[in-house]
Enzyme design. Structure first.
Site, PDB file in Angstrom:
ATOM      1  N   ASP A  30       0.730  -1.139   0.062  1.00 54.29           N
ATOM      2  CA  ASP A  30       0.361   0.322  -0.009  1.00 54.29           C
ATOM      3  C   ASP A  30       0.686   1.386   0.396  1.00 54.29           C
ATOM      4  OD1 ASP A  30      -2.517   1.276   0.009  1.00 54.29           O
ATOM      5  OD2 ASP A  30      -2.690   1.399   1.759  1.00 54.29           O
ATOM      6  N   ARG A  34       0.017   7.821  -3.043  1.00 53.47           N
ATOM      7  CA  ARG A  34       0.392   8.766  -2.398  1.00 53.47           C
ATOM      8  C   ARG A  34       1.556   8.858  -2.936  1.00 53.47           C
ATOM      9  NH1 ARG A  34      -1.489   6.781   2.891  1.00 53.47           N
ATOM     10  NH2 ARG A  34      -1.932   4.241   2.157  1.00 53.47           N
ATOM     11  N   ARG A  43      -1.173   9.102 -10.216  1.00 52.06           N
ATOM     12  CA  ARG A  43      -0.955   7.721  -9.404  1.00 52.06           C
ATOM     13  C   ARG A  43      -0.448   6.362 -10.454  1.00 52.06           C
ATOM     14  NH1 ARG A  43      -3.897   7.545  -4.685  1.00 52.06           N
ATOM     15  NH2 ARG A  43      -4.515   5.530  -5.366  1.00 52.06           N
ATOM     16  N   HIS A  47       2.288   3.098  -9.551  1.00 47.51           N
ATOM     17  CA  HIS A  47       2.300   1.432  -8.954  1.00 47.51           C
ATOM     18  C   HIS A  47       2.998   0.910  -9.915  1.00 47.51           C
ATOM     19  CE1 HIS A  47      -1.821   2.315  -7.706  1.00 47.51           C
ATOM     20  NE2 HIS A  47      -2.742   2.592  -8.771  1.00 47.51           N
ATOM     21  N   GLU A  77     -12.797  -4.702  -3.594  1.00 48.19           N
ATOM     22  CA  GLU A  77     -13.256  -3.014  -3.315  1.00 48.19           C
ATOM     23  C   GLU A  77     -12.143  -1.989  -4.404  1.00 48.19           C
ATOM     24  OE1 GLU A  77     -11.663  -5.230  -0.910  1.00 48.19           O
ATOM     25  OE2 GLU A  77     -14.126  -5.694  -0.297  1.00 48.19           O
ATOM     26  N   ARG A  81     -12.349   2.184  -7.944  1.00 45.71           N
ATOM     27  CA  ARG A  81     -11.541   3.584  -8.642  1.00 45.71           C
ATOM     28  C   ARG A  81     -12.043   3.714  -9.919  1.00 45.71           C
ATOM     29  NH1 ARG A  81      -5.239   1.824  -5.346  1.00 45.71           N
ATOM     30  NH2 ARG A  81      -5.932   1.228  -3.941  1.00 45.71           N
ATOM     31  N   LEU A 141      10.328 -19.911  -3.162  1.00 48.29           N
ATOM     32  CA  LEU A 141      10.529 -19.174  -3.216  1.00 48.29           C
ATOM     33  C   LEU A 141       8.740 -19.027  -3.987  1.00 48.29           C
ATOM     34  CD1 LEU A 141       9.650 -16.639  -0.779  1.00 48.29           C
ATOM     35  CD2 LEU A 141       9.975 -15.267  -2.914  1.00 48.29           C
ATOM     36  N   ARG A 198       2.156  -4.110   7.018  1.00 44.09           N
ATOM     37  CA  ARG A 198       1.785  -3.253   5.902  1.00 44.09           C
ATOM     38  C   ARG A 198       2.485  -1.959   5.274  1.00 44.09           C
ATOM     39  NH1 ARG A 198      -5.364  -2.339   4.589  1.00 44.09           N
ATOM     40  NH2 ARG A 198      -4.465  -0.531   3.184  1.00 44.09           N
TER      41      ARG A 198
HETATM   42  C1  IPE Z   1      -5.708  -2.749   0.278  1.00 43.41           C
HETATM   43  O1  IPE Z   1      -5.302  -1.146   0.203  1.00 43.41           O
HETATM   44  C2  IPE Z   1      -5.153  -3.365  -1.557  1.00 43.41           C
HETATM   45  C3  IPE Z   1      -3.586  -3.150  -2.033  1.00 43.41           C
HETATM   46  C4  IPE Z   1      -2.338  -2.879  -1.408  1.00 43.41           C
HETATM   47  C5  IPE Z   1      -4.299  -4.253  -2.659  1.00 43.41           C
HETATM   48  P1  IPE Z   1      -5.943  -0.425  -0.472  1.00 43.41           P
HETATM   49  O2  IPE Z   1      -5.405   0.715  -0.399  1.00 43.41           O
HETATM   50  O3  IPE Z   1      -7.560  -1.210  -1.185  1.00 43.41           O
HETATM   51  O4  IPE Z   1      -6.496  -0.489   1.794  1.00 43.41           O
HETATM   52  P2  IPE Z   1      -7.721   0.674   2.145  1.00 43.41           P
HETATM   53  O5  IPE Z   1      -9.004   1.361   1.546  1.00 43.41           O
HETATM   54  O6  IPE Z   1      -6.091   2.007   2.771  1.00 43.41           O
HETATM   55  O7  IPE Z   1      -8.628   0.098   2.753  1.00 43.41           O
HETATM   56  C1  IPE Z   2      -1.311   0.304  -3.081  1.00 40.63           C
HETATM   57  O1  IPE Z   2      -1.556   1.543  -3.395  1.00 40.63           O
HETATM   58  C2  IPE Z   2      -1.916  -0.468  -4.783  1.00 40.63           C
HETATM   59  C3  IPE Z   2      -3.726  -0.921  -4.737  1.00 40.63           C
HETATM   60  C4  IPE Z   2      -3.899  -0.426  -3.943  1.00 40.63           C
HETATM   61  C5  IPE Z   2      -3.806  -1.184  -6.222  1.00 40.63           C
HETATM   62  P1  IPE Z   2      -2.625   2.678  -3.438  1.00 40.63           P
HETATM   63  O2  IPE Z   2      -3.083   2.211  -4.979  1.00 40.63           O
HETATM   64  O3  IPE Z   2      -3.486   1.583  -2.459  1.00 40.63           O
HETATM   65  O4  IPE Z   2      -1.934   3.857  -2.798  1.00 40.63           O
HETATM   66  P2  IPE Z   2      -2.696   4.800  -1.553  1.00 40.63           P
HETATM   67  O5  IPE Z   2      -3.220   4.057  -0.615  1.00 40.63           O
HETATM   68  O6  IPE Z   2      -4.167   5.279  -2.474  1.00 40.63           O
HETATM   69  O7  IPE Z   2      -1.300   5.573  -1.567  1.00 40.63           O
HETATM   70 MG    MG Z   3      -3.914   2.601  -0.281  1.00 40.08          MG
END
Ligand code: IPE
Ligand code: IPE
Ligand code: MG
Length: 250
Positions: A30, A34, A43, A47, A77, A81, A141, A198
C-alpha cells in the site's frame, strides 16, 4: 556515507536468526498513490514503482530462505477506483506477467495467484496460466499474488463449495470442520502467514486473509510501498523474532 549505510544494513541482516524465520510473509502493498502524489506524478507512476519494489522484495525473500510470500496486489474493492486507474493497474499486471521470466529468472520462484481471476481479460488469464505453468516446478520461494482477492469473497466461495458437497450427499453438515474450510480457501495448501507487513501507514486488514491471519503477527510502517526496501523486511523479521507467539497457550 552510503558505505557506512551498507555496512549497517548488512550487519542488521546478520542479526536474523535463520532458524526462526517466518515461513510465510504476507504483504499489503500500500501507498503507491500517495508516493506519486507527493511527487506530483500520476498515481499510475506510483504503481509502476511499486511493481519494481515487488520484484526486489521477492528476490530478497527467496535469498534469505522465506518459503511463502503472499502479496495483496488488487482487492475486490479496488474496482471502485476510477476506470483510468483500474486500466493502468491491469496494463501493469499484464506487463509484470509477460516479463515474469526476466525478473524471476534463475531465482527458482513459483508464482501462483489467489482470488477470483475469472473476471480478468482473456489476455491476463492466459498470462496467469502461462506463468503458473512455467514456474510450477520451481522449488524455491512461492509467490502468491492476490488478484481480485477479498477475504469475505473467499470465505463465501468456500462455504458454497461445502454446501454443494452437502447437497450432493458427499458429506454431512455435522462433518464440516475447520480443515474442510481451509482446504476450500484460495490459499489451500499454503500455511497461515506468520508475519503480515503493511507499509503505507494504515493499520487495517482491508479484507486480506481474514481467516488465515487468526494468529499472524502484524507489523506496520509509514514507509510507502515504492520506498519499501530490504532493510524494512529485515526490521520486520527482527521484530517478529522478538515476539512471543502463544497461540492461546501460556
Ligand atoms: C489494500 O489497499 C489493497 C491492496 C494493497 C491491493 P487499499 O488502498 O485498497 O486499502 P484501503 O482502501 O486503504 O483500506
Ligand atoms: C496500493 O497502493 C496499490 C493498490 C491498491 C492497487 P494505493 O493505490 O492504495 O496507494 P494509496 O494508498 O492511495 O497511497
Ligand atoms: Mg491504498
Amino acid at each position: 556515507m552510503s558505505f557506512f549505510k551498507n555496512i549497517f544494513k548488512k550487519s542488521k541482516k546478520k542479526e536474523i536468526d535463520y532458524n526462526n524465520l517466518p515461513q510465510h510473509i504476507a504483504i499489503i502493498m500500500d501507498g503507491n498513490g500517495r508516493w506519486a502524489r507527493k511527487r506530483s506524478l500520476p498515481r499510475s507512476v506510483g504503481h509502476k514503482e511499486g511493481a519494481k519494489t515487488l520484484k526486489r522484495i521477492t528476490t530478497f525473500c527467496g535469498e534469505i530462505g522465506i518459503k511463502y510470500l503472499t502479496v495483496y496486489a488488487f482487492s475486490t474493492e479496488n474496482w471502485k477506483r476510477p476506470k483510468s486507474e483500474v486500466d493502468a493497474l491491469m496494463a501493469l499486471l499484464l506487463e509484470y506477467l509477460k516479463n515474469a521470466e526476466t525478473h524471476i529468472g534463475g531465482k527458482d520462484v513459483r508464482i501462483k495467484t489467489i482470488g477470483d481471476v475469472s473476471v480478468f481479460s482473456d489476455e491476463i488469464k492466459k498470462e496467469i496460466d502461462r506463468v503458473t505453468k512455467l514456474t510450477g516446478k520451481n522449488t524455491g520461494l512461492e509467490l502468491n499474488i492476490a488478484l481480485n482477492y477479498g477475504s469475505r469473497d473467499e470465505i463465501v466461495h468456500a462455504v458454497k463449495e461445502i454446501a454443494r458437497e452437502v447437497a450432493h450427499g458427499k458429506i454431512k453438515t455435522d462433518d464440516i470442520n475447520e480443515k474442510m474450510m481451509i482446504d476450500k480457501l484460495y490459499t489451500s495448501g499454503v500455511p497461515d502467514p506468520d508475519l503480515l507487513i503493511r507499509p503505507g501507514g494504515e493499520k487495517r486488514l482491508s479484507n486480506f486473509l481474514l481467516w488465515q491471519s487468526a494468529y499472524t503477527e502484524f507489523w506496520y510502517t509509514d514507509v510507502l510501498w515504492p520506498d519499501f526496501r530490504e532493510e524494512h523486511i529485515v526490521e520486520a523479521i527482527l521484530d517478529y523474532q522478538n515476539r512471543n507467539r502463544r497461540f492461546g497457550g501460556i
